[in-house]
Design a protein around this motif. Structure first.
Motif, mmCIF file in Angstrom:
data_model
loop_
_atom_site.group_PDB
_atom_site.id
_atom_site.type_symbol
_atom_site.label_atom_id
_atom_site.label_comp_id
_atom_site.label_asym_id
_atom_site.label_seq_id
_atom_site.Cartn_x
_atom_site.Cartn_y
_atom_site.Cartn_z
ATOM 1 N N SER A 197 83.798 9.263 29.276
ATOM 2 C CA SER A 197 84.125 10.292 30.264
ATOM 3 C C SER A 197 82.995 10.399 31.287
ATOM 4 C CB SER A 197 84.306 11.635 29.562
ATOM 5 O OG SER A 197 83.061 12.080 29.035
ATOM 6 N N PRO A 198 83.286 10.948 32.480
ATOM 7 C CA PRO A 198 82.219 11.126 33.482
ATOM 8 C C PRO A 198 81.052 11.948 32.965
ATOM 9 C CG PRO A 198 84.373 11.406 34.500
ATOM 10 C CD PRO A 198 84.611 11.310 33.022
ATOM 11 N N ILE A 199 81.338 12.977 32.148
ATOM 12 C CA ILE A 199 80.248 13.807 31.654
ATOM 13 C C ILE A 199 79.368 13.032 30.689
ATOM 14 C CG2 ILE A 199 81.422 14.813 29.658
ATOM 15 C CD1 ILE A 199 79.247 16.694 32.213
ATOM 16 N N GLU A 200 79.937 12.089 29.943
ATOM 17 C CA GLU A 200 79.128 11.249 29.050
ATOM 18 C C GLU A 200 78.242 10.312 29.853
ATOM 19 O OE1 GLU A 200 81.878 10.943 25.006
ATOM 20 O OE2 GLU A 200 82.291 9.593 26.695
ATOM 21 N N ARG A 201 78.751 9.847 30.987
ATOM 22 C CA ARG A 201 77.930 9.028 31.879
ATOM 23 C C ARG A 201 76.722 9.824 32.363
ATOM 24 N NH1 ARG A 201 79.879 7.641 37.999
ATOM 25 N NH2 ARG A 201 78.046 6.457 38.699
ATOM 26 N N ILE A 202 76.927 11.100 32.702
ATOM 27 C CA ILE A 202 75.840 11.956 33.152
ATOM 28 C C ILE A 202 74.827 12.154 32.029
ATOM 29 C CG2 ILE A 202 75.245 14.287 33.910
ATOM 30 C CD1 ILE A 202 76.575 12.692 36.095
ATOM 31 N N ILE A 203 75.312 12.376 30.820
ATOM 32 C CA ILE A 203 74.422 12.587 29.676
ATOM 33 C C ILE A 203 73.540 11.362 29.459
ATOM 34 C CG2 ILE A 203 74.391 12.794 27.145
ATOM 35 C CD1 ILE A 203 76.849 14.642 27.424
ATOM 36 N N TRP A 204 74.143 10.177 29.530
ATOM 37 C CA TRP A 204 73.356 8.943 29.370
ATOM 38 C C TRP A 204 72.257 8.876 30.439
ATOM 39 C CZ3 TRP A 204 71.881 4.972 26.506
ATOM 40 C CH2 TRP A 204 71.218 3.908 27.147
#
Length: 410
Positions: free
Chosen positions: A73-80
């Protein structure tokens, strides 16, 4: 908006951190980047890191699996990204390709082209650049003069691009050129991708104020002399160049984001340690006032970025709010760099030949370039005024005119 991780996001963040702790060194354990600053070594280290991430599934999280992603998800991309930023890893080589060229290829390329180019891009085998800016166009991308003339199944390209980051080591580039000067400037553009080793392409590094030329983040001039590009490498329809370019620019402003360099933390540390007539600089009221301003700006940027994250988490495209982040962060970087130099009084601009440019000197010298890259301050203020605040557009003397009829200086 709830700024805390959900249980699922917290679990994903822990997985990111665990892998990074095993494969990279935290920033606090190392004062600076890799000691060997040669371009060849930097490229090798960057490619090795990108390949390691690719093999482990961390390279391009949100991309489809067939292109090297895990459909996160986009939010997981941000977390990474938040977690990787805490580690001393190479950067500056793949950002343009993965942050700007990749999304455009994903949207406009054929299925066969996606299969050919996206996985090598994600793996770090092939590096991409962006060929937009031109000497005569300035900040007006739609004012470009590089020509594309149809010749059977090919296009013949002539012209010049400038300020192209990484062109000297890139394998491919995305390119917008003018195919028709007899219509309005925004409508006469067409978009391609090009092999940077094509006959007729000449790349010349630009010497920068920091003394760098042809470095890992260096700018270049690129000349096109009768370069042939097959029509199969066109992205979008003929005349859709501006529409495709806007897709790229929105992703660019998100990818450029914060200006990298000295920030409020470094300014605060300097203020506490620097002597000012027998007292620490931080005792000076004017210094404390400037620190407070930068602290407010840093937190304003933080919460503005959360708005972007919120949009991404809903599956929306990057919006004009990314322009706010870029304007504020680049100007803040320049101010903090100037503050660090001022604190050294007459010796503030001295550069130690052994250690190179200090972080404050580098911030001050590099910030003007960041205020241009991805759209100048003036262009982005117009974007904010028109698309965020809803103000009327600036008057345009060229509106409705054919490009060839727009007055130019002799």
């Amino acid at each position: 908006m709830d700024f805390n991780d959900t249980p699922e996001q917290a679990k994903f963040r822990a997985e990111c951190r665990e892998w990074l702790e095993t494969n990279a060194e935290p920033k606090e354990n190392k004062a600076s980047g890799h000691s060997d600053s040669s371009l060849e070594n930097h490229l090798q280290i960057a490619k090795e890191w990108q390949k390691k991430k690719y093999d482990a599934g961390w390279a391009m999280l949100h991309w489809p699996k067939e292109y090297g992603g895990i459909e996160a998800s986009p939010i997981e991309r941000i977390i990474w990204g938040q977690e990787e930023a805490k580690f001393n890893v190479p950067g500056g080589i793949f950002e343009i390709g993965l942050g700007m060229c990749g999304p455009v290829m994903m949207q406009y390329a054929t299925q066969e082209q996606k299969e050919r180019y996206l996985a090598p891009m994600a793996e770090g085998k092939e590096i991409w650049c962006q060929l937009f800016s031109e000497p005569a166009a300035g900040s007006d991308v739609a004012g470009l003069r590089s020509k594309a003339e149809r010749d059977g199944d090919d296009w013949i390209i002539n012209g010049q691009k400038v300020w192209t980051s990484g062109a000297h080591y890139s394998d491919f580039g995305i390119l917008v050129v003018r195919h028709d000067p007899d219509i309005a400037k925004h409508k006469g553009l067409t978009f391609f991708f090009v092999d940077m080793k094509s006959p007729g392409i000449t790349v010349k590094p630009i010497k920068q104020i920091t003394g760098q030329a042809g470095s890992g983040s260096g700018f270049n001039e690129v000349y096109f002399d009768d370069v042939r590009i097959p029509d199969s490498q066109r992205l979008g329809e003929i005349g859709d160049g501006w529409k495709v370019a806007i897709t790229t620019l929105m992703n660019e402003r998100l990818a450029v984001g914060d200006a990298k360099g000295s920030d409020i933390e470094e300014a605060l540390m300097l203020s506490k340690s620097k002597d000012d007539a027998g007292e620490a600089l931080i005792k000076n009221d004017s210094v404390r006032e400037r620190l407070a301003d930068w602290f407010c700006e840093a937190n304003g940027l933080k919460y503005t970025k959360f708005r972007t994250i919120s949009a991404l988490s809903k599956g929306e495209a990057p919006g004009p709010e990314a322009s706010i982040t870029k304007i504020v962060s680049a100007n803040k970087l320049q101010e903090i760099g100037n503050f660090g130099i001022d604190s050294g009084d007459m010796a503030g601009m001295l550069i130690d030949d052994e250690n190179g440019v200090s972080s404050f000197q580098g911030a001050w010298l590099g910030a003007p370039g960041l205020r241009i890259a991805g759209g100048t301050d003036e262009i982005l203020r117009n974007v904010i005024a028109e698309r965020v605040l809803g103000l009327p557009q600036d008057p345009r003397a060229d509106k409705g005119l054919a490009f060839k009829d727009i007055p130019t200086k002799a």
